[in-house]
Design a protein around this motif. Sequence first.
Motif, PDB file in Angstrom:
ATOM      1  N   ALA A  80       0.820  -1.213   0.000  1.00 34.06           N
ATOM      2  CA  ALA A  80       0.000   0.000   0.000  1.00 34.06           C
ATOM      3  C   ALA A  80       0.854   1.263   0.000  1.00 34.06           C
ATOM      4  CB  ALA A  80      -0.927   0.005   1.209  1.00 34.06           C
ATOM      5  N   TYR A 137      -0.707  -5.866   1.028  1.00 33.57           N
ATOM      6  CA  TYR A 137      -2.158  -6.029   1.098  1.00 33.57           C
ATOM      7  C   TYR A 137      -2.763  -6.681  -0.139  1.00 33.57           C
ATOM      8  CZ  TYR A 137      -3.094  -2.084  -2.097  1.00 33.57           C
ATOM      9  OH  TYR A 137      -3.189  -1.267  -3.195  1.00 33.57           O
ATOM     10  N   LEU A 140      -4.480  -7.742   4.321  1.00 34.93           N
ATOM     11  CA  LEU A 140      -5.211  -6.474   4.365  1.00 34.93           C
ATOM     12  C   LEU A 140      -5.645  -6.133   5.779  1.00 34.93           C
ATOM     13  CD1 LEU A 140      -6.562  -4.124   2.891  1.00 34.93           C
ATOM     14  CD2 LEU A 140      -8.516  -5.621   2.436  1.00 34.93           C
ATOM     15  N   ALA A 157      -2.656  -4.990   7.687  1.00 31.73           N
ATOM     16  CA  ALA A 157      -2.228  -3.666   7.245  1.00 31.73           C
ATOM     17  C   ALA A 157      -3.087  -2.582   7.885  1.00 31.73           C
ATOM     18  CB  ALA A 157      -2.297  -3.577   5.721  1.00 31.73           C
ATOM     19  N   ALA A 158      -4.387  -2.803   7.929  1.00 31.57           N
ATOM     20  CA  ALA A 158      -5.284  -1.824   8.545  1.00 31.57           C
ATOM     21  C   ALA A 158      -5.006  -1.693  10.040  1.00 31.57           C
ATOM     22  CB  ALA A 158      -6.736  -2.229   8.306  1.00 31.57           C
ATOM     23  N   LYS A 177      -4.583   4.994   2.996  1.00 26.27           N
ATOM     24  CA  LYS A 177      -5.917   4.622   3.473  1.00 26.27           C
ATOM     25  C   LYS A 177      -6.856   4.360   2.312  1.00 26.27           C
ATOM     26  CE  LYS A 177      -5.865   6.980   7.969  1.00 26.27           C
ATOM     27  NZ  LYS A 177      -6.555   7.981   8.816  1.00 26.27           N
ATOM     28  N   LEU A 189      -6.194   0.944   0.810  1.00 28.91           N
ATOM     29  CA  LEU A 189      -6.705  -0.128   1.659  1.00 28.91           C
ATOM     30  C   LEU A 189      -8.231  -0.186   1.612  1.00 28.91           C
ATOM     31  CD1 LEU A 189      -4.383   0.157   4.806  1.00 28.91           C
ATOM     32  CD2 LEU A 189      -4.125  -1.324   2.817  1.00 28.91           C
ATOM     33  N   TYR A 214     -10.726  -3.340   0.460  1.00 27.21           N
ATOM     34  CA  TYR A 214     -11.860  -3.839   1.247  1.00 27.21           C
ATOM     35  C   TYR A 214     -13.134  -3.873   0.393  1.00 27.21           C
ATOM     36  CZ  TYR A 214      -9.913  -4.211   5.975  1.00 27.21           C
ATOM     37  OH  TYR A 214      -9.205  -4.621   7.088  1.00 27.21           O
TER      38      TYR A 214
END
Length: 314
Positions: A240, A255, A267, A270-271, A292, A295, A299
């Motif tokens: 990312a 991710y 993922l 990573a978040a 952000k 990511l 999602y």
Amino acid sequence: MLIFNEQIRGRITDGIRKYSRIVAQARQRGMNDRDTSDIIKAMLGDMLGYDPFFDVTTEISVRGRADHAVLLEGKLEFLVVVKAIGIAPNAAHLVRLTGIHTPPYAEWVVLTNADTWACYRLGVGNDRHAELVFRAALGDPKTIEEQATLFFLLSKEGVEQDALSRYWERTRVLNPGRLTAMLLSDEVLGLLKRELMRTANFRTDQQTIMDLLLREVIRPDVALSHVQAINLPLLPQCYAYVPNQHDPTTWKLPYRNPDGTPNADALVLAAMQLGGDGRATGIPADDKAIVKQRLRQAYFELDVSPDELPPSLH
């Protein structure tokens, strides 16, 4: 030894056949979450042996994200999160059951769309995240006996014998990624190097053996997990944050898979990292907005709605 007799096996295999037909029809009709939830509750009773009136409840929820809870003698055994039958379950759908948002008494959660049943262990501590234990599916190419063995782990008889914990302990020790790491260790590579010299009078180096194992011997998905575990560089599009495409040491927050599809497990991590101490990620404040956004997009590609995104991405 676990008691998995013919009566239990027969009930589960009959349930797999029965609900395979029902789920196929439900998919054609495009049933929503609520309709899918009704099918799942019926499966918990008919196939897995629970009393749908006393063992399965909707009164326990975690921030409104658990649809059912299975209890035996008042003890929570596992949570059930339901997705619509047309949505493939993955770890990204459990973002509300990670970190400090999950109560300590919830150890296991089953994420299912009635066809696929993915069982996760939630771990312990403030950084807890969903760890896949196994995945069973009605339409899986595995033999029905193999499917029945996995569904047994979630059955009332299996839970009473602590089968799920025992299975997790065994797979944790014999995890393919763990064995791959051992196979690619300096000690084993050195042994292979010496054996090639002894048996074939062929001299090579450990890096060549390692490259050959990763390219030709070990399954690609297992090799990928090992590469991620030891932080070997992949491709810049897997990360990312890529400030310098020519310097893999600057790439952060993996991710995506090499083919561009989101990697649900990576993922989620990573978040979580982005939501922790900002200095720990090493990502400048000015660059966090685009990270952000990347990511969030991943999602969304996994059918996670905006209101289900983890707090770190808002």
